[in-house]
Motif scaffolding. Structure first.
Motif, PDB file in Angstrom:
ATOM      1  N   TYR A  88       0.833  -1.207   0.000  1.00  0.00           N
ATOM      2  CA  TYR A  88       0.000   0.000   0.000  1.00  0.00           C
ATOM      3  C   TYR A  88       0.865   1.253   0.000  1.00  0.00           C
ATOM      4  CZ  TYR A  88      -3.631   3.289   1.418  1.00  0.00           C
ATOM      5  OH  TYR A  88      -4.495   4.358   1.473  1.00  0.00           O
ATOM      6  N   SER A  89       1.861   1.261   0.883  1.00  0.00           N
ATOM      7  CA  SER A  89       2.696   2.462   0.932  1.00  0.00           C
ATOM      8  C   SER A  89       3.523   2.612  -0.342  1.00  0.00           C
ATOM      9  CB  SER A  89       3.593   2.446   2.171  1.00  0.00           C
ATOM     10  OG  SER A  89       4.308   1.250   2.223  1.00  0.00           O
ATOM     11  N   LEU A  90       3.878   1.502  -0.947  1.00  0.00           N
ATOM     12  CA  LEU A  90       4.681   1.581  -2.171  1.00  0.00           C
ATOM     13  C   LEU A  90       3.849   2.058  -3.366  1.00  0.00           C
ATOM     14  CD1 LEU A  90       6.921  -1.612  -1.905  1.00  0.00           C
ATOM     15  CD2 LEU A  90       7.671   0.767  -1.822  1.00  0.00           C
ATOM     16  N   THR A  91       2.531   1.919  -3.276  1.00  0.00           N
ATOM     17  CA  THR A  91       1.707   2.375  -4.401  1.00  0.00           C
ATOM     18  C   THR A  91       1.070   3.734  -4.129  1.00  0.00           C
ATOM     19  OG1 THR A  91      -0.011   0.975  -3.475  1.00  0.00           O
ATOM     20  CG2 THR A  91       1.071   0.168  -5.458  1.00  0.00           C
ATOM     21  N   THR A  92       0.771   4.007  -2.842  1.00  0.00           N
ATOM     22  CA  THR A  92      -0.028   5.191  -2.542  1.00  0.00           C
ATOM     23  C   THR A  92       0.798   6.431  -2.237  1.00  0.00           C
ATOM     24  OG1 THR A  92      -1.420   3.585  -1.442  1.00  0.00           O
ATOM     25  CG2 THR A  92      -2.087   5.884  -1.283  1.00  0.00           C
ATOM     26  N   PHE A  93       1.838   6.243  -1.431  1.00  0.00           N
ATOM     27  CA  PHE A  93       2.570   7.420  -0.963  1.00  0.00           C
ATOM     28  C   PHE A  93       3.725   7.751  -1.890  1.00  0.00           C
ATOM     29  CE2 PHE A  93       1.215   5.352   3.163  1.00  0.00           C
ATOM     30  CZ  PHE A  93       0.024   6.071   3.223  1.00  0.00           C
ATOM     31  N   GLU A  94       3.953   9.039  -2.004  1.00  0.00           N
ATOM     32  CA  GLU A  94       5.120   9.504  -2.756  1.00  0.00           C
ATOM     33  C   GLU A  94       6.204   9.813  -1.740  1.00  0.00           C
ATOM     34  OE1 GLU A  94       5.398  10.028  -6.033  1.00  0.00           O
ATOM     35  OE2 GLU A  94       3.320   9.692  -6.672  1.00  0.00           O
ATOM     36  N   PHE A  95       7.298   9.124  -1.782  1.00  0.00           N
ATOM     37  CA  PHE A  95       8.404   9.488  -0.875  1.00  0.00           C
ATOM     38  C   PHE A  95       9.724   9.158  -1.546  1.00  0.00           C
ATOM     39  CE2 PHE A  95       6.782   5.338   0.265  1.00  0.00           C
ATOM     40  CZ  PHE A  95       7.915   4.537   0.328  1.00  0.00           C
ATOM     41  N   LYS A  96      10.761   9.765  -1.023  1.00  0.00           N
ATOM     42  CA  LYS A  96      12.083   9.640  -1.623  1.00  0.00           C
ATOM     43  C   LYS A  96      12.556   8.189  -1.498  1.00  0.00           C
ATOM     44  CE  LYS A  96      16.091  12.600  -1.959  1.00  0.00           C
ATOM     45  NZ  LYS A  96      17.018  13.462  -1.250  1.00  0.00           N
ATOM     46  N   GLY A  97      13.058   7.643  -2.577  1.00  0.00           N
ATOM     47  CA  GLY A  97      13.626   6.295  -2.547  1.00  0.00           C
ATOM     48  C   GLY A  97      12.584   5.200  -2.637  1.00  0.00           C
ATOM     49  N   ARG A  98      11.346   5.580  -2.956  1.00  0.00           N
ATOM     50  CA  ARG A  98      10.295   4.577  -3.013  1.00  0.00           C
ATOM     51  C   ARG A  98      10.602   3.493  -4.048  1.00  0.00           C
ATOM     52  NH1 ARG A  98       4.125   5.587  -4.935  1.00  0.00           N
ATOM     53  NH2 ARG A  98       5.101   5.427  -6.967  1.00  0.00           N
ATOM     54  N   ASP A  99      10.972   3.929  -5.235  1.00  0.00           N
ATOM     55  CA  ASP A  99      11.238   2.951  -6.291  1.00  0.00           C
ATOM     56  C   ASP A  99      12.480   2.120  -5.974  1.00  0.00           C
ATOM     57  OD1 ASP A  99       9.008   3.751  -7.580  1.00  0.00           O
ATOM     58  OD2 ASP A  99      10.047   5.234  -8.841  1.00  0.00           O
ATOM     59  N   ALA A 100      13.457   2.782  -5.349  1.00  0.00           N
ATOM     60  CA  ALA A 100      14.673   2.039  -4.981  1.00  0.00           C
ATOM     61  C   ALA A 100      14.334   0.929  -3.997  1.00  0.00           C
ATOM     62  CB  ALA A 100      15.705   2.989  -4.376  1.00  0.00           C
ATOM     63  N   ILE A 101      13.492   1.253  -3.023  1.00  0.00           N
ATOM     64  CA  ILE A 101      13.090   0.238  -2.041  1.00  0.00           C
ATOM     65  C   ILE A 101      12.403  -0.926  -2.743  1.00  0.00           C
ATOM     66  CG2 ILE A 101      11.460  -0.229  -0.145  1.00  0.00           C
ATOM     67  CD1 ILE A 101      12.112   2.556   0.928  1.00  0.00           C
ATOM     68  N   PHE A 102      11.534  -0.567  -3.687  1.00  0.00           N
ATOM     69  CA  PHE A 102      10.810  -1.608  -4.399  1.00  0.00           C
ATOM     70  C   PHE A 102      11.780  -2.509  -5.185  1.00  0.00           C
ATOM     71  CE2 PHE A 102       8.404  -3.047  -8.190  1.00  0.00           C
ATOM     72  CZ  PHE A 102       7.556  -3.908  -7.528  1.00  0.00           C
ATOM     73  N   VAL A 103      12.733  -1.872  -5.854  1.00  0.00           N
ATOM     74  CA  VAL A 103      13.695  -2.652  -6.658  1.00  0.00           C
ATOM     75  C   VAL A 103      14.517  -3.571  -5.745  1.00  0.00           C
ATOM     76  CG1 VAL A 103      15.781  -2.483  -8.073  1.00  0.00           C
ATOM     77  CG2 VAL A 103      13.814  -1.023  -8.566  1.00  0.00           C
ATOM     78  N   ILE A 104      14.941  -3.042  -4.607  1.00  0.00           N
ATOM     79  CA  ILE A 104      15.729  -3.871  -3.686  1.00  0.00           C
ATOM     80  C   ILE A 104      14.897  -5.055  -3.196  1.00  0.00           C
ATOM     81  CG2 ILE A 104      16.816  -3.931  -1.394  1.00  0.00           C
ATOM     82  CD1 ILE A 104      17.648  -0.965  -1.952  1.00  0.00           C
ATOM     83  N   LEU A 105      13.651  -4.759  -2.843  1.00  0.00           N
ATOM     84  CA  LEU A 105      12.763  -5.834  -2.369  1.00  0.00           C
ATOM     85  C   LEU A 105      12.598  -6.921  -3.429  1.00  0.00           C
ATOM     86  CD1 LEU A 105       9.771  -4.185  -0.493  1.00  0.00           C
ATOM     87  CD2 LEU A 105      11.308  -5.945   0.363  1.00  0.00           C
ATOM     88  N   VAL A 106      12.338  -6.469  -4.653  1.00  0.00           N
ATOM     89  CA  VAL A 106      12.101  -7.433  -5.725  1.00  0.00           C
ATOM     90  C   VAL A 106      13.380  -8.220  -6.025  1.00  0.00           C
ATOM     91  CG1 VAL A 106      11.545  -7.669  -8.167  1.00  0.00           C
ATOM     92  CG2 VAL A 106      10.156  -6.204  -6.718  1.00  0.00           C
ATOM     93  N   SER A 107      14.522  -7.536  -5.941  1.00  0.00           N
ATOM     94  CA  SER A 107      15.758  -8.252  -6.271  1.00  0.00           C
ATOM     95  C   SER A 107      16.062  -9.352  -5.248  1.00  0.00           C
ATOM     96  CB  SER A 107      16.940  -7.290  -6.384  1.00  0.00           C
ATOM     97  OG  SER A 107      17.163  -6.682  -5.143  1.00  0.00           O
ATOM     98  N   THR A 108      15.526  -9.218  -4.017  1.00  0.00           N
ATOM     99  CA  THR A 108      15.775 -10.295  -3.047  1.00  0.00           C
ATOM    100  C   THR A 108      15.033 -11.571  -3.430  1.00  0.00           C
ATOM    101  OG1 THR A 108      13.929  -9.689  -1.615  1.00  0.00           O
ATOM    102  CG2 THR A 108      16.047  -8.675  -1.126  1.00  0.00           C
ATOM    103  N   MET A 109      14.082 -11.437  -4.372  1.00  0.00           N
ATOM    104  CA  MET A 109      13.403 -12.643  -4.849  1.00  0.00           C
ATOM    105  C   MET A 109      14.385 -13.576  -5.554  1.00  0.00           C
ATOM    106  SD  MET A 109       9.920 -10.847  -6.261  1.00  0.00           S
ATOM    107  CE  MET A 109       9.245 -12.217  -7.167  1.00  0.00           C
ATOM    108  N   LEU A 110      15.521 -13.029  -5.971  1.00  0.00           N
ATOM    109  CA  LEU A 110      16.503 -13.852  -6.688  1.00  0.00           C
ATOM    110  C   LEU A 110      17.283 -14.773  -5.745  1.00  0.00           C
ATOM    111  CD1 LEU A 110      17.925 -11.097  -9.052  1.00  0.00           C
ATOM    112  CD2 LEU A 110      16.443 -12.989  -9.703  1.00  0.00           C
TER     113      LEU A 110
END
Lengths: 269, 444
Positions: A88-110
């Protein structure tokens, strides 16, 4: 014509899926010699329930089943709560580093989970969480896969809903629980089923973090039946049938939602 | 009467004094944890042993053993590794039961307390442990674990089928297997094999005995089969043992009665689809149980490679290892290890599980002699072990899985593709030496 071909294919696929289930049930009724008979048996020679008696008598199966269900329910609930909030926070809120956090999270799937097993174990050990339900589930609470799936789904929900809710003075938490959850019901249920079965079926992790008989889960318990060492698979099959039951109940209860989630995802909504 | 009463009273008060006295000495009971992979029948035998200890010696000495099943042997090792790779050793058990797969992780491990050191500290005479089992746990001249569940390889045969084929005795050597094989082979009208003479592909387990027994005693790799350090190269190519064996084995294959089966051999034997197999002596109870009334099971010594192959068979199975988890309970742990391998407990363990007793004293017990009289098959298994050269030992090697498959697939390929024996041996040696080299490189 086309329809018939499709029906036949569906029936064939269903048979392939059902065969192991049905064989497990049939084998749970096998007498001892049936497992080594030539040619291999598909049906028991005589129907006997002694395998069930032996499975329950020779182990604490009830307690293991309880532990598995408790950890699967708790683990699923916590995972969904944490991952939904994150998505929810990754889609709704605008904050600094949001996309970076998402990319890091997704990369841990590897990272394969097994690679972290020992490190995770040492962490749990240091935290003094061995032999606790929390220790059993805590490493699985943050699931990048679930966050990813939920985020992608939340992105398809029109932002106008939230704006309208805001105007009415609705908080984020209230919006999530009263509007977003019902709207994403099917995806949440699909995640619930996936998470429940995953925690329920886990073997190595529960084996690592538990030492006492009272905290063992059912997957560990099944190997303790040990009759398989002596080619006497009956009790193990009986236990497998018993532990399939909660899964079937979960599936039956949520069948419509699961179907819906599958069909909406396939129709690309 | 009065006199009796008085003496009972004295006895009672003394015992009360004694009881409180010990309590003061041992304010808390020392708990010893033992991790094992014994499930099913073995778990029952394990629990019985632990209960007997806790109710007798344990009670007297204030020691309580807690036996914990930790999954399959490989899981027990995974779990132990997870702990000793970290820094918090307190979760390590005091005693861990592991098999040969774990030896490379155990033998130089700083957490391991070698059994021989504990024996020395506690003035325990290791001479009472069967020599071959003792040597099977010896690393650089020191016994590191206490042999506990010991077994050897054994030939199982279908006695009924042998009698029907007019064969009076099980094969003594591979030549006799070759002679018997065509008589045991059964085909249907269209030429499909209905019954094989022998099923199985020799790999590490079989080759340790078949190569090791040659010329009285032969080594498979250097560093005394890995018992004196990390092996650097195999020796079976240089000493000719592999080629001698493969030449015989190929002749057996050429009879058409040898099935190259890599799994399901026991089930195949029990259902009568094959008349001979090799398996552990510890499988005897299981095999007899599986076969039931279908046919009569016979067991015999592992057929020798040739007349010069007099070494017999090596010891397999597992051992109890004492670990240092910082609790300082190694003395109490040793008390239990002593108990577990005492002559009486080894008799009970043997009767319940089929593993043979590791205490020489067990073989002298009347109860054992009585038991074995009624169990001629177990007697054969034990005699084979006693007639073997105790110096014949299994290999302690890194990459044991890869080596297992290297043996297995090379032999299968050689037979199926008609490859030259010398070439097959060279290839096996090269592949396994490569694994040794890779492991040695990581150790520097």
């Amino acid at each position: 014509m086309k329809r018939h071909v499709r029906d036949i294919l569906v029936v064939l696929l269903a048979l392939i899926v059902l065969f192991p289930l049905w064989y497990a049930f049939s084998a749970s009724l096998f007498a001892r010699g049936d497992f080594t008979a030539t040619p291999a048996r598909l049906f028991p020679s005589v129907v006997t329930f002694s395998n069930y008696q032996r499975a329950f008598r020779s182990s604490n199966l009830g307690r293991y089943l309880y532990n598995s269900i408790v950890s699967a329910v708790l683990g699923t609930g916590l995972r969904l709560a944490v991952c939904m909030a994150a998505a929810y926070s990754l889609t709704t809120f605008e904050f600094k580093g949001r996309d970076a956090i998402f990319v890091i999270l997704v990369s841990t799937m590897l990272f394969p989970g097994d690679a972290l097993l020992i490190q995770n174990y040492q962490t749990i050990q240091k935290a003094g969480l061995t032999d606790t339900y929390l220790g059993l589930i805590i490493t699985g609470i943050l699931s990048p896969t679930a966050i990813f799936i939920l985020r992608q789904y939340f992105l398809t929900v029109s932002p106008e809903y939230r704006e309208a809710a805001y105007l009415e003075g609705c908080s984020d938490i209230r919006f999530m629980t009263t509007l977003l959850v019902p709207m994403s019901q099917s995806i949440i249920i699909a995640l619930c089923v996936q998470s429940f079965t995953q925690i329920f079926n886990d073997y190595l992790w529960p084996l690592l973090v538990t030492n006492t008989e009272a905290m063992r889960t059912v997957q560990v318990g099944i190997t303790m039946l040990g009759f398989a060492d002596t080619y006497d698979y009956g009790p193990q099959f009986a236990a497998i049938v018993v532990l399939t039951v909660p899964m079937i109940i979960v599936f039956l209860a949520l069948r419509n939602h699961i179907n819906e989630s599958v069909s909406t995802r396939f129709s690309g909504r | 009467m009065k006199k009796h009463f008085a003496s009972i009273l004295i006895l009672l008060s003394v015992s009360i004094l004694f009881a409180t006295g010990t309590k003061e000495e041992n304010p808390t009971v020392t708990t010893i944890t033992w991790w094992h992979s014994n499930s099913g029948l073995l778990q029952d035998a394990t629990d019985t042993m632990v209960k007997q200890f806790n109710d007798t010696i344990g009670k007297e000495e204030g020691i309580k053993v807690n036996a914990v099943y930790q999954g399959k042997a490989s899981d027990v090792l995974t779990k132990a590794k997870a702990i000793w790779q970290g820094t918090n050793y307190a979760d390590l058990p005091d005693i861990i039961q592991l098999d040969a797969q774990a030896i490379m992780d155990l033998r130089d491990n700083p957490r391991l307390i070698p059994a021989e050191s504990l024996a020395g500290e506690n003035a325990y005479d290791l001479g009472q442990i069967v020599e071959s089992t003792r040597l099977s746990q010896t690393y650089k001249g020191k016994m590191i674990g206490m042999p506990f569940n010991s077994s050897t390889i054994l030939l199982y045969y279908n006695k009924t089928a042998f009698e029907e084929a007019g064969i009076a005795q099980p094969p003594k050597d591979i030549d006799e297997m070759i002679a018997d094989a065509p008589l045991l082979l059964k085909k249907d009208e269209s030429g499909n094999v209905m019954r094989w003479a022998f099923s199985g592909v020799p790999t590490t387990y079989e080759l340790c005995a078949w190569l090791g027994q040659q010329n009285g005693l032969s080594l498979i790799c250097d560093q005394n089969n890995g018992h004196d350090g990390i092996p650097t190269k195999v020796l079976f190519d240089e000493n000719g043992t592999m080629e001698t064996f493969l030449a015989k084995w190929k002749r057996l294959y050429d009879t058409g009665a040898l099935e190259n089966a890599t799994s399901g051999v026991t089930a195949s034997f029990a259902s009568g689809r094959t008349t001979m197999m090799l398996a552990s002596t510890s499988q005897l109870t299981t095999v007899l149980d599986m076969v039931g009334n279908r046919f009569e099971v016979g067991v015999a010594y592992l057929p020798r490679v040739n007349d010069q192959a007099t070494g017999g068979v090596n010891i397999g199975g597992g051992a109890l290892y004492a670990l240092d988890n910082g609790s300082g309970h190694s003395k109490a742990a040793w008390k239990f290890i002593e108990f577990a391998v005492s002559k009486e407990q080894q008799l009970a363990w043997h009767v319940a599980t089929g593993y043979f007793p590791v205490n020489t004293g067990t073989y002298e017990l009347d109860a054992f002699k009585q038991h074995i009289k009624g169990q001629p098959l177990f007697a054969t298994a034990i005699q084979q072990m006693q007639n073997s050269n105790p110096k014949l030992q299994g290999i302690w090697v890194p990459s044991s899985y890869q080596i297992y498959y290297a043996f297995q697939s090379s032999i299968m390929k050689m037979l199926a593709e008609g490859k030259d024996i010398h070439q097959a041996t060279e290839e096996m040696a090269k592949e396994i030496n490569g694994y040794f080299a890779a492991y040695l490189a990581t150790q520097q």
